[in-house]
Every structure is written in structure tokens, then in C-alpha cells.
Design a protein around this motif. Structure first.
Motif, short mmCIF file in Angstrom:
data_model
loop_
_atom_site.label_atom_id
_atom_site.label_comp_id
_atom_site.label_asym_id
_atom_site.label_seq_id
_atom_site.Cartn_x
_atom_site.Cartn_y
_atom_site.Cartn_z
N TYR A 88 0.96 -1.04 -0.11
CA TYR A 88 -0.04 0.01 -0.11
C TYR A 88 0.66 1.24 -0.02
CZ TYR A 88 -4.40 2.59 0.49
OH TYR A 88 -5.36 3.06 0.34
N TRP A 89 0.56 2.42 -0.60
CA TRP A 89 1.09 3.45 -0.88
C TRP A 89 0.54 4.75 -0.02
CZ3 TRP A 89 5.62 3.51 -3.89
CH2 TRP A 89 5.76 2.33 -5.04
N TRP A 90 1.61 5.45 0.51
CA TRP A 90 1.17 6.51 1.32
C TRP A 90 1.77 7.73 0.89
CZ3 TRP A 90 -3.19 5.53 4.14
CH2 TRP A 90 -3.40 4.37 4.65
N ASN A 91 1.42 8.90 1.07
CA ASN A 91 2.12 10.00 0.67
C ASN A 91 2.15 10.96 2.03
OD1 ASN A 91 1.00 9.36 -2.02
ND2 ASN A 91 2.58 11.05 -2.67
N THR A 92 3.41 11.51 2.17
CA THR A 92 3.48 12.45 3.32
C THR A 92 3.90 14.02 3.22
OG1 THR A 92 6.08 11.72 3.65
CG2 THR A 92 4.31 10.38 4.63
N HIS B 287 18.90 19.10 13.81
CA HIS B 287 17.39 19.58 13.80
C HIS B 287 17.14 20.91 13.87
CE1 HIS B 287 13.00 18.28 15.42
NE2 HIS B 287 12.99 18.81 14.21
N THR B 288 16.81 21.48 12.76
CA THR B 288 16.96 23.06 12.68
C THR B 288 15.31 23.60 12.77
OG1 THR B 288 16.59 22.89 10.16
CG2 THR B 288 18.84 23.23 11.25
N GLY B 289 14.36 22.78 12.65
CA GLY B 289 12.97 23.42 13.10
C GLY B 289 12.00 22.40 13.25
N VAL B 290 11.35 22.37 14.40
CA VAL B 290 10.38 21.43 14.89
C VAL B 290 9.19 21.65 14.13
CG1 VAL B 290 8.78 20.80 16.71
CG2 VAL B 290 11.27 21.49 17.30
N GLY B 291 8.61 20.72 13.56
CA GLY B 291 7.39 20.59 12.48
C GLY B 291 6.36 19.43 12.80
N SER B 292 5.57 19.14 11.97
CA SER B 292 4.68 18.09 11.85
C SER B 292 4.38 17.40 10.55
CB SER B 292 3.01 18.57 12.31
OG SER B 292 3.03 19.31 13.56
N THR B 293 4.13 16.40 10.66
CA THR B 293 4.11 15.36 9.25
C THR B 293 2.68 14.91 9.13
OG1 THR B 293 6.51 14.81 9.45
CG2 THR B 293 5.17 13.35 8.26
N TRP B 294 2.29 14.80 8.16
CA TRP B 294 1.08 14.45 7.90
C TRP B 294 1.05 13.18 6.73
CZ3 TRP B 294 2.17 19.32 8.15
CH2 TRP B 294 1.71 20.08 9.19
N VAL B 295 0.07 12.25 7.06
CA VAL B 295 0.36 10.95 5.98
C VAL B 295 -1.16 10.57 5.49
CG1 VAL B 295 0.53 9.41 7.79
CG2 VAL B 295 1.06 8.69 5.58
N GLY B 296 -1.20 10.34 4.43
CA GLY B 296 -2.54 9.96 3.66
C GLY B 296 -2.14 9.33 2.38
N SER B 297 -3.67 8.80 2.08
CA SER B 297 -3.51 8.22 0.72
C SER B 297 -3.98 8.97 -0.51
CB SER B 297 -4.21 6.78 0.69
OG SER B 297 -4.69 6.21 -0.34
N LEU B 298 -3.20 8.75 -1.83
CA LEU B 298 -3.92 9.52 -2.92
C LEU B 298 -4.94 8.51 -3.58
CD1 LEU B 298 -0.58 11.19 -4.35
CD2 LEU B 298 -2.68 12.12 -3.42
N LEU B 299 -4.80 6.98 -3.11
CA LEU B 299 -5.67 6.27 -3.75
C LEU B 299 -7.11 6.13 -3.19
CD1 LEU B 299 -2.81 3.52 -4.04
CD2 LEU B 299 -4.01 4.62 -5.82
N TRP C 1 4.21 13.12 16.34
CA TRP C 1 4.92 13.81 15.14
C TRP C 1 4.00 13.55 14.02
CZ3 TRP C 1 8.47 10.77 18.37
CH2 TRP C 1 9.08 11.55 19.11
N VAL C 2 3.45 12.49 13.93
CA VAL C 2 2.74 12.18 12.48
C VAL C 2 1.25 12.03 12.55
CG1 VAL C 2 2.43 10.47 10.57
CG2 VAL C 2 4.96 10.70 11.78
N PHE C 3 0.44 12.66 11.72
CA PHE C 3 -0.99 12.75 11.86
C PHE C 3 -1.80 12.34 10.56
CE2 PHE C 3 1.13 16.09 14.32
CZ PHE C 3 0.67 15.84 15.71
N PRO C 4 -2.59 11.47 10.58
CA PRO C 4 -3.46 11.13 9.19
C PRO C 4 -4.03 12.09 8.60
CG PRO C 4 -4.50 10.25 11.46
CD PRO C 4 -3.19 10.85 11.91
N ASP C 5 -4.11 12.27 7.31
CA ASP C 5 -4.82 13.25 6.73
C ASP C 5 -5.54 12.44 5.67
OD1 ASP C 5 -5.75 15.50 5.67
OD2 ASP C 5 -3.90 16.60 5.72
N PRO C 6 -6.86 12.47 5.59
CA PRO C 6 -7.70 12.07 4.66
C PRO C 6 -7.67 12.92 3.38
CG PRO C 6 -9.19 12.97 6.15
CD PRO C 6 -7.88 12.92 6.61
N HIS C 7 -7.13 14.35 3.35
CA HIS C 7 -6.87 15.22 2.27
C HIS C 7 -5.59 15.58 1.95
CE1 HIS C 7 -11.42 15.90 2.99
NE2 HIS C 7 -11.25 16.08 4.16
N ILE C 8 -4.86 14.54 1.84
CA ILE C 8 -3.42 14.68 1.65
C ILE C 8 -3.15 15.31 0.19
CG2 ILE C 8 -2.94 12.37 0.60
CD1 ILE C 8 -0.81 14.13 3.43
N ARG C 9 -3.91 15.07 -0.70
CA ARG C 9 -3.71 15.95 -1.79
C ARG C 9 -3.63 17.25 -1.82
NH1 ARG C 9 -4.55 14.55 -7.71
NH2 ARG C 9 -5.14 12.64 -6.81
#
Length: 302
Positions: free
Chosen positions: A118-122, A138-150, A167-175
Motif C-alpha cells: 500500500y502506498w502513502w504520501n507524506t 534538527h533546525t526546525g520542529v514541525g509536523s508530518t501528515w500522511v494519507g493516501s492518494l488512492l 509527530w505524525v498525523f493521518p490526513d484524508p485530504h493529503i492531496r
């Protein structure tokens, strides 16, 4: 669980240490044997956002080595190397493996469908600077989102690795999130590369406001053609905020130009241009940026 990080740039090294601390079984894949051997001999050295230095050891291989199977493969190479890695993934992926793509920009073949995995995009806002083959800051604290384009399924089962959801959050609107970052990058990356300036210096360039707004307007229209609705006003505010927040940073495109490497302009501004061409629209400013960046590629670092 075993997570393979394919690509040992700044973010790859940063995440290898983070996953190690979470109790995962991270494996690094380096492009060169030289980097592999240095990490094996000296360990991975990470300076965190507070300036504290940490050292850890992780298994590390090159693509030519015999690779272990992984539950998740995080592909963290640049777009320019993505197709080559795709051809090698079956050496690390089993039938139940999942592949996370961490690239900036937009690949013309996304979403990928090959393989049984299965493919995920971040999309990430983390900042990191690789200081040597085995050292990263580590130069900047941030967040990461992951979801499927499929399919709009949100994201992978993050609870398989306790603590990852810090650090990582699911996102159904990753596109939408990918196109938002692409729009910001289509301004900051090429202009810093062509003008040879740090991010914050863009705000002091006389040509910047008009050119940046023109590039953004084209990006908003390109996104609309992809059924993604972006706000020009919000994007313009975000571009300026990123320039201020990362004022001392050299964009990845500028770093590539300075080291004589091929840039990702074809997947950033080039993605805007290709989207317009399919609809019979000439996004002239983004096309100009592609041409100007190509003109300076390979002229330095030799």
C-alpha cells in the motif's frame, strides 16, 4: 516493527534516531558505501533543536547489499531519484509492506499503483540540516501528515508504533496538503536558487512580491485544475511566514545548484507547467522559473 528509511539525507538521519528512540527497528539505506561505512563506524550523531547532541547506532546498508524485509519503507530520496528506488522496492517489501513517499512536489505518475503493498504520501514541515555523512542538526520542529492518494482512508495504523502519533498525523485530504506545499515551494525554491540567496533575503528583493504573487496565482489555478481549492491570500501569507521562520536556511534547490546537482524544479514548477499544458493553459511564470533554474544547474560546485 521494522521501518526502512531509504535515503540518508537530513530528514532520513533525523528520523532514524527518532524511530530508534521509539523502540522501532529502523534500517537506513544510503546511496554510497562511504556513508554506510562511516555510520557503521561512528554511529549516527544528531543535534536536537535545543542543541543537545545524541549518538545512536542503527543498521545501515546500500541498495547493492542484501536488504532485510521491512514492515514500512519510508522513501526519503529526492524526486530525481524516486523512479530508480521504485524499481528496487521489491527487494525490501513483502506482500504486507507499506510504502511511505516523502517527496516534495508532484510526480507525474502519482498515485503509484504497482506492487502488492500500500502506498502513502507524506507532507512534513520538519527542518533538518545534514552536517556530514553521519551528522544531522534538527533546525526546525514541525509536523508530518500522511494519507493516501488512492482512497480517502486517512492514514496508516500509527498505533502499530506507540509514540509515533506525537509527530505524525493521518490526513484524508493529503492531496490538498501536497499542493499547498508545492505552491509555497514553487516560489521559494526557484527564486532562492536563481538569485543565490537565503530564504529570508527574498523578502528584501525588489522583484520578489510581484513575481511571487504571479507564481502563486498560477499555482492556485493549477491546483483548481486538479480539483484542489487553494486560497491565494493564505498562500501569500504562508510564503512570507516561511521566509521569516527559515530566514537563515538555504533552500534545497539552492543547495543543489551550489553543489552542481540536478534540482527538483521539474517536479515543482514543472508540475505547475504540465498541469496547465494538459488544459491548454500556459503558466508562463512557472515555465520561466523552470528555464532559469535549468540555466544555473551544473554551473557551480564543479
Amino acid at each position: 516493527m521494522r521501518i526502512m528509511i531509504w535515503g540518508s539525507g537530513a530528514l532520513g538521519l533525523l528520523w532514524a534516531r527518532r524511530l530508534h528512540n521509539l523502540g522501532a527497528d529502523p534500517v537506513l539505506i544510503t546511496r554510497t558505501g562511504r556513508q554506510r561505512d562511516r555510520i557503521r563506524e561512528e554511529g549516527l550523531i544528531v543535534t536536537d533543536d535545543r542543541g543537545d547532541v545524541h549518538r545512536c547506532s542503527v543498521p545501515v546498508f546500500t541498495p547493492d547489499d542484501r536488504l532485510p524485509r521491512a514492515d514500512w519503507v519510508w522513501v526519503m530520496v529526492k524526486q530525481t531519484a524516486l523512479d530508480q528506488v521504485r524499481e528496487q522496492l521489491n527487494r525490501a517489501c513483502g506482500p504486507d509492506s507499506e510504502v511511505w513517499l516523502w517527496q516534495n512536489g508532484w510526480h507525474p505518475q502519482w498515485p503509484f499503483t504497482e506492487g502488492t503493498w500500500y502506498w502513502w504520501n507524506t507532507v512534513t514541515t520538519e527542518g533538518a540540516l545534514r552536517e556530514s555523512e553521519n551528522r544531522v542538526r534538527h533546525t526546525g520542529v514541525g509536523s508530518t501528515w500522511v494519507g493516501s492518494l488512492l482512497s480517502p482512508t486517512g492514514g496508516p495504523e500509527l498505533k502499530r508504533l506507540p509514540g509515533l502519533d506525537r509527530w505524525v498525523f493521518p490526513d484524508p485530504h493529503i492531496r490538498d496538503r501536497i499542493w499547498t506545499k508545492l505552491a509555497i515551494n514553487c516560489v521559494i525554491n526557484p527564486l532562492t536558487a536563481v538569485w543565490g540567496v537565503k530564504n529570508g533575503q527574498l523578502l528584501h528583493c525588489k522583484e520578489f512580491p510581484a513575481l511571487a504573487k504571479g507564481l502563486l496565482r498560477e499555482a492556485v489555478e493549477a491546483a483548481r485544475l486538479q480539483e484542489v481549492c487553494l486560497s491565494f491570500d493564505t498562500l501569500w501569507e504562508q510564503v512570507q511566514a516561511v521566509c521569516r521562520r527559515t530566514a537563515l536556511n538555504r533552500s534545497s534547490m539552492l543547495q543543489d545548484v551550489e553543489s552542481g546537482k540536478k534540482t527538483e524544479v521539474d517536479f515543482i514548477n514543472g508540475a505547475i507547467v504540465r498541469t496547465g499544458n494538459k488544459a491548454g493553459i500556459d503558466f508562463a511564470l512557472n515555465r520561466e522559473m523552470v528555464e532559469r533554474v535549468r540555466d544555473v544547474e551544473g554551473t557551480k560546485g564543479k
